[in-house]
Write an enzyme that holds these catalytic residues in place. Structure first.
Site, PDB file in Angstrom:
ATOM      1  CB  SER A 116      -0.960  -0.030   1.198  1.00 24.35           C
ATOM      2  OG  SER A 116      -1.939   0.966   1.079  1.00 24.35           O
ATOM      3  CG  ASP A 124      -6.629  -3.225  -4.086  1.00 23.24           C
ATOM      4  OD1 ASP A 124      -7.276  -2.504  -3.314  1.00 23.24           O
ATOM      5  OD2 ASP A 124      -5.411  -3.132  -4.253  1.00 23.24           O
ATOM      6  CG  HIS A 131      -5.306  -2.424  -0.319  1.00 20.21           C
ATOM      7  ND1 HIS A 131      -4.567  -2.026  -1.412  1.00 20.21           N
ATOM      8  CD2 HIS A 131      -4.821  -1.707   0.736  1.00 20.21           C
ATOM      9  CE1 HIS A 131      -3.704  -1.103  -1.053  1.00 20.21           C
ATOM     10  NE2 HIS A 131      -3.827  -0.901   0.245  1.00 20.21           N
TER      11      HIS A 131
END
Length: 406
Positions: free
Chosen positions: A193, A327, A383
């Site tokens: 991320s 995601d 994610h």
């Protein structure tokens, strides 16, 4: 998805405004390059509240040379806390990975409990008053030793002694190596991320230092990024069309959002009430409550050797968008677009990769000079993909660490 002014990434914007002040300090990301020989000490954690019996793996929250916190900066003004889990396979031969979790500012517990660590929450037997832990059979510690770091200061159990030391930025993140440990262990850096923006800068610092002979030579072997941010506005603006393409948004919602936001979903005018309303319809927030409750209990803090005057641990910004195999935080199409902007030659074009003869995703390989890049998707991954597809991700990382083809 929320407009930028209300985004969970907002705090880092404040840090970026302070670049001139923080240039005077170096906020270090600690890597313990251990000889992997376990040293009996008070910092070896053998049991943890919420887990029955002794831990079947080696967990340290400090080292013989470092105590339970690592002081960094000119006057050790930043006190870093970390979790070190030794490889369960062959710690004397397996590499070491430093894992940076999301952000800006996430406790290492997020990566340890919810992604690639040796423990996870036993949801079936947990309550918010008392979380239970169980073994993660797909932990990456099956193949590598891992350090989970609480960073930056103000995240998890990491703190700073001065208010100025809490102000950091991306470019102030560098590596500091402990002189107590051997420097020959193969090192990998892992991040996901937001930390995908930070990790490449750390790796570049390592290569730069190795080339000019600044400090000890570091045996860096590569880095892995999971669903990383690459170019923030492009990443975020790709969410809406991606969600529509994957049938996560109806035609009506997509059309309304596109028209009212004029195709801009990141730098949103807060006075554009129609756009803000549409983005609220799209947004689906969730958080991990168990880890915060667990980490703030007195018995856990004693087991981890947390300093008594640390009042309350913050697992800052433990918010995520759940999409199952879709995601919507960093859609893979934006990552592909960023990779293509690098103009790297393709050496192995788009093809499926398999686990137990089942298609687990798709991959493509690039190479230029002595640099190689592998991009891979994971079917069913959200994610934080290891959270959703742990078996496939363990297979992927084992092959990558052994330089085997997916």
């Amino acid at each position: 998805m929320k407009p930028r002014s209300r985004s969970h990434l907002q705090p880092w914007d404040l840090y970026n405004k302070s670049r001139s002040r923080v240039s005077r300090m170096l906020f270090a990301v600690l890597v313990l390059i251990a000889s992997m020989e376990v040293i009996e000490s008070q910092f070896l954690v053998k049991t943890l509240p919420g887990f029955d019996g002794d831990l079947p793996f080696t967990l340290e929250t400090g080292h013989q040379c470092t105590l339970s916190y690592i002081g960094v900066g000119e006057s050790d003004e930043v006190q870093l806390f970390y979790y070190f889990i030794e490889s369960e396979r062959n710690p004397n031969e397996d590499p070491l990975m430093l894992w940076l979790t999301r952000g800006p500012g996430f406790s290492g517990l997020s990566g340890l409990f919810y992604e690639i660590g040796a423990l996870t929450i036993d949801y079936a037997n947990s309550t918010l008053e008392k979380a239970r832990l169980e073994i993660n059979p797909y932990s990456w510690t099956k193949a590598t030793s891992i350090i989970f770091l609480d960073q930056p200061a103000g995240t998890g159990f990491t703190y700073a002694k001065t208010s100025e030391a809490y102000i950091i930025n991306d470019t102030s993140v560098i590596l500091k190596f402990n002189s107590c440990n051997a420097l020959i262990t193969p090192i990998y850096l892992g991040a996901d991320s937001y930390a995908g923006l930070v990790a490449p800068m750390i790796v570049q610092e390592i290569y730069n230092g190795n080339e000019v002979g600044k400090g000890p030579h570091i045996n860096i072997q590569g880095y892995v990024l999971g669903n990383p941010l690459t170019y923030t506005s492009a990443d975020f603006n790709s969410r809406i069309p991606y969600a529509h393409n994957m049938a996560l948004l109806s035609d009506a919602i997509y059309k309304s959002t596109k028209e009212n936001c004029h195709g801009e979903y990141w730098n949103v005018d807060p006075n554009n009430s129609l756009c803000v309303h549409d983005l609220d319809v799209v947004d689906k927030d969730d958080n991990y409550l168990y880890s915060s409750v667990w980490a703030n209990s007195k018995d856990v803090r004693e087991a981890l050797h947390i300093r008594e005057y640390i009042n309350h641990v913050t697992t800052r910004n433990l918010a995520k968008l759940n999409g199952g195999d879709h995601d919507m935080v960093v859609p893979y199409i934006s990552t592909i677009n960023w990779i293509e902007s690098l103009n790297l030659p393709v050496i192995d074009d788009w093809r499926p990769w398999f686990v137990d003869e089942q298609v687990s995703g798709y991959t493509v390989n690039y190479s230029k000079y002595d640099y190689s890049l592998t991009f891979a998707t994971v079917k069913g991954g959200g994610h934080t993909a290891p959270e959703y597809k742990p078996r496939e991700f363990l297979s992927m990382i084992v092959r990558w660490l052994h330089k085997d083809t997916l």
